[in-house]
Design a protein around this motif. Structure first.
Motif, PDB file in Angstrom:
ATOM      1  N   GLY A 104       0.828  -1.196   0.000  1.00 39.87           N
ATOM      2  CA  GLY A 104       0.000   0.000   0.000  1.00 39.87           C
ATOM      3  C   GLY A 104       0.863   1.245   0.000  1.00 39.87           C
ATOM      4  N   ASN A 105       0.205   2.370   0.164  1.00 40.43           N
ATOM      5  CA  ASN A 105       0.877   3.668   0.230  1.00 40.43           C
ATOM      6  C   ASN A 105       1.680   3.988  -1.017  1.00 40.43           C
ATOM      7  OD1 ASN A 105      -0.217   3.847   2.755  1.00 40.43           O
ATOM      8  ND2 ASN A 105       1.657   3.277   3.808  1.00 40.43           N
ATOM      9  N   GLU A 106       1.208   3.506  -2.156  1.00 37.14           N
ATOM     10  CA  GLU A 106       1.835   3.845  -3.428  1.00 37.14           C
ATOM     11  C   GLU A 106       0.969   4.878  -4.148  1.00 37.14           C
ATOM     12  OE1 GLU A 106       5.027   1.284  -2.925  1.00 37.14           O
ATOM     13  OE2 GLU A 106       4.669   2.595  -4.632  1.00 37.14           O
ATOM     14  N   LYS A 107       1.450   5.345  -5.295  1.00 38.92           N
ATOM     15  CA  LYS A 107       0.644   6.280  -6.039  1.00 38.92           C
ATOM     16  C   LYS A 107      -0.450   5.527  -6.812  1.00 38.92           C
ATOM     17  CE  LYS A 107       2.661   5.317 -10.292  1.00 38.92           C
ATOM     18  NZ  LYS A 107       3.620   4.263 -10.118  1.00 38.92           N
ATOM     19  N   LEU A 108      -1.474   6.272  -7.232  1.00 38.15           N
ATOM     20  CA  LEU A 108      -2.580   5.691  -7.994  1.00 38.15           C
ATOM     21  C   LEU A 108      -2.339   5.798  -9.494  1.00 38.15           C
ATOM     22  CD1 LEU A 108      -5.744   7.056  -6.142  1.00 38.15           C
ATOM     23  CD2 LEU A 108      -4.640   4.829  -5.884  1.00 38.15           C
ATOM     24  N   THR A 109      -2.797   4.766 -10.186  1.00 39.70           N
ATOM     25  CA  THR A 109      -2.867   4.797 -11.645  1.00 39.70           C
ATOM     26  C   THR A 109      -4.336   4.836 -11.999  1.00 39.70           C
ATOM     27  OG1 THR A 109      -0.834   3.494 -11.864  1.00 39.70           O
ATOM     28  CG2 THR A 109      -2.282   3.608 -13.786  1.00 39.70           C
ATOM     29  N   PHE A 110      -4.741   5.872 -12.739  1.00 36.93           N
ATOM     30  CA  PHE A 110      -6.158   6.069 -13.016  1.00 36.93           C
ATOM     31  C   PHE A 110      -6.578   5.363 -14.289  1.00 36.93           C
ATOM     32  CE2 PHE A 110      -7.743   8.830  -9.758  1.00 36.93           C
ATOM     33  CZ  PHE A 110      -6.589   9.395  -9.222  1.00 36.93           C
TER      34      PHE A 110
END
Lengths: 116, 112
Positions: B96-102
């Protein structure tokens, strides 16, 4: 707190000029993200910070792009030698991440860049 | 790799239900859902975590199938205010605590 603020809202620049955008995140948030969005597309990741440390930068991002977050507060995104392909909405977002996990992003209203 | 959303667009009459799907080719830790109205910033709706339960508030809920790396957003008895483009944002990794890919987005139009 008034949310995430971005300045300016709109920027028109001539090709080849440098531009700088500013983002002020929610003060309690430790993460700050920059995304780029073009018409009809989802936000595309550029880079993100935890406090003042830049943790990741997109491999798709050329060396013309640089971002800073001095003292872990506001952040700036600079684009050097702008090209027409840089025209997009630049979105800043912030979130609070703790050891047990993260929360949703709060986005700013964005800076719309037009390169002519 | 960008998650794929389906359908790309949907038009509903007020009061009808909708389902929006989000699929990823990567193992996911979490899925976020956002709604973006024209000319505005995306607004956070909810987050679903690996191992978590289906979430929802009011008439909007979502599920997360970890084995299939898929999430679905359910809008029940849609209201005019639900119109906008819906994006899923996926976070991959085991920590967790990673960036999001939309995702690619789903445009929802509610008509009276």
């Amino acid at each position: 707190d008034t949310g995430v603020s971005q300045d300016p809202r709109h920027k028109i620049t001539k090709r080849g000029q440098n531009v700088t955008f500013r983002c002020d995140p929610i003060s309690e948030h430790n993460r700050l993200y920059w995304y780029r969005q073009t018409l009809g597309q989802g936000p595309e990741f550029l880079t993100y910070f935890q406090n003042e440390a830049q943790l990741e930068k997109s491999r798709l991002l050329s060396d013309r792009f640089s971002a800073e977050r001095p003292k872990g507060s506001f952040s700036t995104l600079e684009i050097q030698r702008t090209e027409q392909g840089d025209s997009a909405m630049y979105l800043c977002a912030s979130s609070l991440v703790v050891s047990s996990g993260g929360d949703g992003y709060t986005f700013g209203s964005g800076t719309r860049l037009t390169v002519v | 790799q960008q998650p794929v959303q389906s359908p790309q667009a949907v038009i509903l009459r007020e009061g009808e239900d909708a389902v929006i799907n989000c699929s990823s080719s990567k193992a996911l830790y979490s899925v976020h859902w956002y709604r973006q109205k024209h000319g505005e910033a995306p607004v956070f709706l909810m987050i679903l975590l690996k191992g978590g339960e289906q979430k929802g508030h009011e008439k909007i809920s979502a599920s997360f199938n970890e084995k299939k790396q898929q999430s679905s957003l359910y809008l029940t008895a849609s209201q005019l205010s639900y119109s906008g483009t819906y994006f899923c944002g996926t976070e991959k990794s085991n920590f967790g605590n990673e960036k999001l890919t939309f995702g690619t987005g789903t445009r929802l139009t509610i008509i009276p």
